[in-house]
Design an enzyme around this catalytic site. Structure first.
Site, mmCIF file in Angstrom:
data_model
loop_
_atom_site.group_PDB
_atom_site.id
_atom_site.type_symbol
_atom_site.label_atom_id
_atom_site.label_comp_id
_atom_site.label_asym_id
_atom_site.label_seq_id
_atom_site.Cartn_x
_atom_site.Cartn_y
_atom_site.Cartn_z
ATOM 1 C CG ASP A 333 -1.913 1.034 1.300
ATOM 2 O OD1 ASP A 333 -2.683 1.142 0.338
ATOM 3 O OD2 ASP A 333 -1.963 1.789 2.301
ATOM 4 C CD GLU A 362 -2.200 2.501 -3.464
ATOM 5 O OE1 GLU A 362 -3.321 2.970 -3.704
ATOM 6 O OE2 GLU A 362 -1.677 2.585 -2.335
#
Ligand code: CA
Length: 619
Positions: A333, A362
């Site tokens: 993330d 990400e």
């Protein structure tokens, strides 16, 4: 003494010791990681011990040779024990004693396992795969008895779009066959770890315990069972890892190991979410500080990954879950929000243990140049390499969204697909990109396309045949709607049929509307075809500058060639293929895998309004 393979004796010792230590008032509240593996390539282990004034104790062990050093934290309630493991320790339980005035006050038995070397585990994934992204709270409720858990603050409330709806690991287990039959090969499940916040916990990105699955999703053992069952069905699993921030109700937030464990400000300070500052040669310190150190949200304290103790804690946590569960990939993330040197070290540490595992970062940025920076070995001016092989292709997402919505101009409309791909020279490996129409943070693509099924079909055909690894957000196949500028919980609505009392069941064709089946079948048809098409997985890509609002490209290798044509016009077109002769002159006919029709004359053929053809070329 280490007992090798003497499990009976080991068990007896464990229970006796556990009871003995239970006689004392418990000082030690947490030991993390809860156990480890002795045969890791990295022979060091940092054990975090948390307990009342634990740093005032001295440490001894029945294996003193394994303990290299003790690190005291700023907070006396923490101790870090640094192990160096010999190669031949094997599975064993060692005793660690905590003493005052040379008297043992408390002991723990710490277990070293050996790694699970089954071939089905930690396999990684690549361009031959297709990802299915789902939010566990919103996919299916397979166990209603865990919807509410006494210790967890937020209770289930399905009437609140931003509340918890009760979905869980059992629900995913129940529908693995749906995902497999749809044509996906790899599950990316948003974080399953405990999020014991007051509210808004269903998304899972405010972790309150890095070593425990949220009990509303199931147990750690359930997660292992899910990964094993997926592997038995030839599906792979990606774990979503959050290192940039934790939840404000993480257990350590009440008593931080040190003031610099998190980034602290006089008052709540939010990130500016402008990750371009990391690579911006003119960025101000103020902007960089906000992006890197500002909190992601009020309930998400920003972890200071430059703190070496924390960095090691986080790296070990990821390695622990990879070994414990057998997952095939990690999705990191908020990659650019993290300390970039620490993240590079994190990725390398994982790959040193699991070279086949796939890591996706990400990298949510608007431009290819900014995105490419975060891919391993990109040609960066500062020589930075993230060691993360795969990045999410947000620029491609934005291009797709506009390509089928805009009128064609020199640069707009369908030309955007051409322009975005023409910048792939910036990537170290453009194949290592995740191509998606939407995801859990973005407006549902069906909403972006004003509920136009033909636009969606064009986008799907492109997504599944261009370079990269396709990722499908659950519910896109069901025409789910929702705008990111509105309530996020509504974009992440429940999969109809995932709850026992749902009136319809979209897991079966009979429960889906005609329009839903049209898109489901369209996706399924191309995904299923794609599974065995090496030419799409690894073949070269040649595309032609769009003309007359038509974009054509070819995927080819030594054995095969596939032509893809996207007609973005509102009318049927006759395609004169002279311009493509450098490739087409080797072929006589074609077969459109969408319409299942043969194309006898490749020199000129018709393509329907707002539609795609995926043509297998024949000699
Ligand atoms: Ca449940």
């Amino acid at each position: 003494m280490i007992f090798k393979n003497n499990f009976k004796l080991l068990l007896i010792l464990f229970f006796v010791s556990f009871r003995l230590s239970g006689l004392f008032a418990q000082v030690i509240k947490k030991v993390e990681p809860p156990f480890w593996w002795s045969d890791m390539n990295n022979k060091t282990l940092q054990l975090m011990v948390y307990g009342d004034t634990i740093s005032a104790y001295t440490v001894s062990s029945d294996h003193p040779e394994l303990i290299k050093s003790i690190t005291q934290a700023e907070n006396p309630n923490y101790l870090f024990i640094n192990f160096v493991l010999p190669a031949d320790i094997g599975p064993s339980i060692i005793k660690i004693n905590f003493l005052k005035n040379n008297v043992i006050k408390e002991s723990i038995n710490y277990e070293f396992k050996i790694k699970n070397k089954e071939k089905s585990r930690n396999k990684g994934f690549d361009n031959s795969d297709a990802i299915y992204l789902l939010l566990p709270d919103r996919f299916s409720n397979g166990n209603s008895s865990n919807d509410n858990v006494t210790e967890m603050l937020e209770k289930a409330n399905r009437t609140n779009p931003d509340g918890r709806h009760g979905g869980d690991i059992q629900g995913i287990m129940n529908h693995l066959d749906y995902i497999k039959d749809f044509g996906a090969t790899t599950l990316w499940i948003t974080p399953l770890l405990e999020n014991n916040q007051q509210q808004y916990t269903y998304h899972g990105y405010a972790i309150s315990n890095y070593y425990q699955i949220d009990p509303r999703h199931g147990t750690n053992e359930n997660y292992v069972e899910l990964v094993n069952t997926a592997h038995e069905k030839d599906l792979k699993v990606i774990m979503d890892v959050v290192l940039n921030h934790c939840g404000s109700r993480h257990w350590w937030m009440q008593d931080l190991p040190s003031r610099d464990w998190i980034h602290q400000f006089p008052e709540f300070t939010r990130s500016n979410y402008r990750s371009e500052v990391v690579t911006d040669p003119y960025a101000s310190e103020a902007d960089k500080n906000l992006q890197q150190n500002g909190w992601f949200d009020i309930n998400m304290p920003d972890l200071n990954q430059q703190n070496k103790l924390l960095a090691t804690y986080l790296i070990q946590n990821s390695v622990w879950w990879i070994e414990y569960s057998g997952v095939d990939g990690i999705r990191l993330d908020t990659q650019p929000y993290s300390d970039k040197e620490m993240i590079a070290q994190w990725a390398q540490s994982i790959l040193n243990e699991y070279p086949d595992l796939t890591i996706i970062g990400e990298a949510w940025l608007q431009e290819i140049a900014h995105t490419a920076y975060w891919q391993k070995k990109s040609k960066n001016a500062d020589d930075y390499s993230s060691n993360i092989p795969v990045v999410t292709d947000f620029p491609m997402h934005y291009a797709i969204e506009k390509a089928f919505n805009e009128e064609q101009t020199w640069t707009d409309g369908i030309a955007r697909l051409y322009y975005i791909l023409s910048q792939d020279f910036l990537y170290e490996n453009p194949m290592n990109t995740v191509v998606f129409l939407d995801n859990h943070d973005l407006t549902r693509i069906y909403s972006s396309f004003q509920k136009d099924i033909n636009k969606l079909k064009l986008a799907i055909a492109f997504q599944l045949t261009t370079r990269g690894i396709p990722s499908v957000f659950y519910g896109t196949e069901l025409l789910m709607e929702g705008f990111s500028h509105e309530q996020h919980g509504k974009m992440r609505s429940d999969f109809t049929g995932g709850w026992a009392n749902d009136s319809l069941n979209c897991f079966t064709s009979g429960g889906r509307t005609q329009a839903q089946n049209e898109i489901y079948d369209y996706y399924r048809k191309i995904l299923t075809w794609r599974k065995t098409k090496e030419v799409i997985h690894t073949g070269k890509l040649v595309h032609f500058i769009p003309e007359n609002n038509i974009y054509a490209y070819f995927r080819y290798n030594e054995k095969e060639c596939v032509m893809v044509v996207l007609n973005n016009n509102q009318t049927q077109q006759t395609l004169n293929t002279n311009h493509f002769s450098e490739i087409l002159n080797r072929y006589k006919s074609g077969f459109d895998i969408i319409s299942k029709e043969k194309i006898q004359d490749l020199n000129q053929f018709k393509i329907n309004a707002k539609s795609a053809m995926i043509i297998e070329l024949k000699k």
